[in-house]
Design a protein around this motif. Sequence first.
Motif, mmCIF file in Angstrom:
data_model
loop_
_atom_site.group_PDB
_atom_site.id
_atom_site.type_symbol
_atom_site.label_atom_id
_atom_site.label_comp_id
_atom_site.label_asym_id
_atom_site.label_seq_id
_atom_site.Cartn_x
_atom_site.Cartn_y
_atom_site.Cartn_z
ATOM 1 N N ASP A 30 110.812 98.681 31.321
ATOM 2 C CA ASP A 30 110.724 97.685 32.393
ATOM 3 C C ASP A 30 110.007 96.448 31.841
ATOM 4 N N PRO A 31 110.601 95.244 31.936
ATOM 5 C CA PRO A 31 109.934 94.050 31.421
ATOM 6 C C PRO A 31 108.625 93.768 32.130
ATOM 7 N N GLY A 32 108.475 94.307 33.325
ATOM 8 C CA GLY A 32 107.210 94.167 34.042
ATOM 9 C C GLY A 32 107.107 92.903 34.875
ATOM 10 N N ALA A 33 106.116 92.903 35.773
ATOM 11 C CA ALA A 33 105.921 91.769 36.672
ATOM 12 C C ALA A 33 105.513 90.521 35.911
ATOM 13 N N ALA A 34 104.752 90.675 34.808
ATOM 14 C CA ALA A 34 104.307 89.509 34.044
ATOM 15 C C ALA A 34 105.495 88.783 33.435
ATOM 16 N N PHE A 35 106.425 89.521 32.820
ATOM 17 C CA PHE A 35 107.625 88.916 32.237
ATOM 18 C C PHE A 35 108.414 88.177 33.310
ATOM 19 N N THR A 36 108.598 88.828 34.458
ATOM 20 C CA THR A 36 109.347 88.214 35.548
ATOM 21 C C THR A 36 108.686 86.924 36.006
ATOM 22 N N ALA A 37 107.358 86.953 36.191
ATOM 23 C CA ALA A 37 106.646 85.778 36.687
ATOM 24 C C ALA A 37 106.726 84.615 35.713
ATOM 25 N N ILE A 38 106.571 84.894 34.414
ATOM 26 C CA ILE A 38 106.585 83.820 33.422
ATOM 27 C C ILE A 38 107.973 83.209 33.287
ATOM 28 N N THR A 39 109.017 84.042 33.251
ATOM 29 C CA THR A 39 110.364 83.496 33.122
ATOM 30 C C THR A 39 110.768 82.694 34.355
ATOM 31 N N ILE A 41 109.050 80.515 35.675
ATOM 32 C CA ILE A 41 108.638 79.125 35.449
ATOM 33 C C ILE A 41 109.854 78.298 35.045
ATOM 34 N N GLY A 42 110.751 78.908 34.270
ATOM 35 C CA GLY A 42 111.967 78.206 33.875
ATOM 36 C C GLY A 42 112.850 77.879 35.059
ATOM 37 N N THR A 43 113.020 78.846 35.955
ATOM 38 C CA THR A 43 113.872 78.597 37.111
ATOM 39 C C THR A 43 113.250 77.566 38.051
ATOM 40 N N GLU A 44 111.919 77.598 38.183
ATOM 41 C CA GLU A 44 111.285 76.634 39.071
ATOM 42 C C GLU A 44 111.269 75.227 38.468
ATOM 43 N N THR A 45 111.302 75.132 37.145
ATOM 44 C CA THR A 45 111.462 73.825 36.521
ATOM 45 C C THR A 45 112.824 73.241 36.875
ATOM 46 N N ALA A 46 113.827 74.104 36.968
ATOM 47 C CA ALA A 46 115.152 73.668 37.405
ATOM 48 C C ALA A 46 115.091 73.125 38.832
ATOM 49 N N GLY A 206 103.316 82.342 37.489
ATOM 50 C CA GLY A 206 103.607 82.309 36.066
ATOM 51 C C GLY A 206 102.396 81.927 35.241
ATOM 52 N N VAL A 207 101.648 80.920 35.706
ATOM 53 C CA VAL A 207 100.445 80.490 34.992
ATOM 54 C C VAL A 207 99.398 81.606 34.999
ATOM 55 N N PHE A 208 99.270 82.283 36.145
ATOM 56 C CA PHE A 208 98.305 83.379 36.262
ATOM 57 C C PHE A 208 98.622 84.490 35.262
ATOM 58 N N GLU A 209 99.922 84.796 35.098
ATOM 59 C CA GLU A 209 100.315 85.874 34.198
ATOM 60 C C GLU A 209 100.215 85.470 32.737
ATOM 61 N N LEU A 210 100.080 84.167 32.452
ATOM 62 C CA LEU A 210 99.971 83.721 31.062
ATOM 63 C C LEU A 210 98.748 84.317 30.361
#
Length: 282
Positions: A30-39, A41-46, A206-210
Amino acid sequence: MENGEGLTEFLPISSSAHLRLVAAFADWPDPGAAFTAITQIGTETAVLIYFRSDIARIVAAWFRSLSDRRARHDPDARTGWLVIVGSIPIGVLGLVLKDAIEGPFRDLRVTATTLVVMGVVLGWADRRAARDETGGRHRAVRRRKELTDLSTRDGLVLGLCQAMALVPGVSRSGATISGGLLLGYSRASAARYSFLLAVPAVLASGVFELKDAGAGHTAWGPTLLATLLAFVVGYAVIAWFMRFVSSKSFMPFVVYRVLLGLLLFALVGAGVLDAHAGGSAG
């Protein structure tokens, strides 16, 4: 996985559920919640780029409202305040329920349940909106509300709807769009506000999970690639989705959610998939 995040983040079918399912079906960790939250950031930049005109107007009006009381009556200023207020529930619950989000909530039976239940809710909300827009033999056509009609109560309710997406399978856009439709908003306004409301929460998450990524708990290479691809695919999906919702029903997404949830129940029940398959972050 990277393309899946950008493709499903803005559709009311739950990106977190699909990331979880890919891991389970492929027998990957499982990529985990951290992976999901950080990635995300890309969609929200869109989102920031696609809605840049709206966001710039809202931010400018919000800043004016800080010093000019009359400016607080501006619908854009009110939207800015309500995006902030509506982001509080998911922020608070995200911290309080962090252990559950990264543990029990990732059970595939939970994901299957939320896919089906929230699919039915979206379908019900969509049918109600359609009846209002078209009228009927014994019903007059009713005006659907737009973002300029957004009230403090509605902003708080939609913030609570967004917080439900902490559970995989709910869908951030699906929950807020369903809430918007049930509150009487048009499809386009409900979708637009769901995207705007998500920006502070997703970027903050995303920033929190960084910090976990910086501590060595996340593989930087795959995560950065996933974030970039999520941005590219996400932008294309937003453009398509906003055109789609202006004239089409959400029922295709409803059918997809329900069928996927039932299939997942069947696979887990038959022992083809373990409810915790791919459940350990790697």
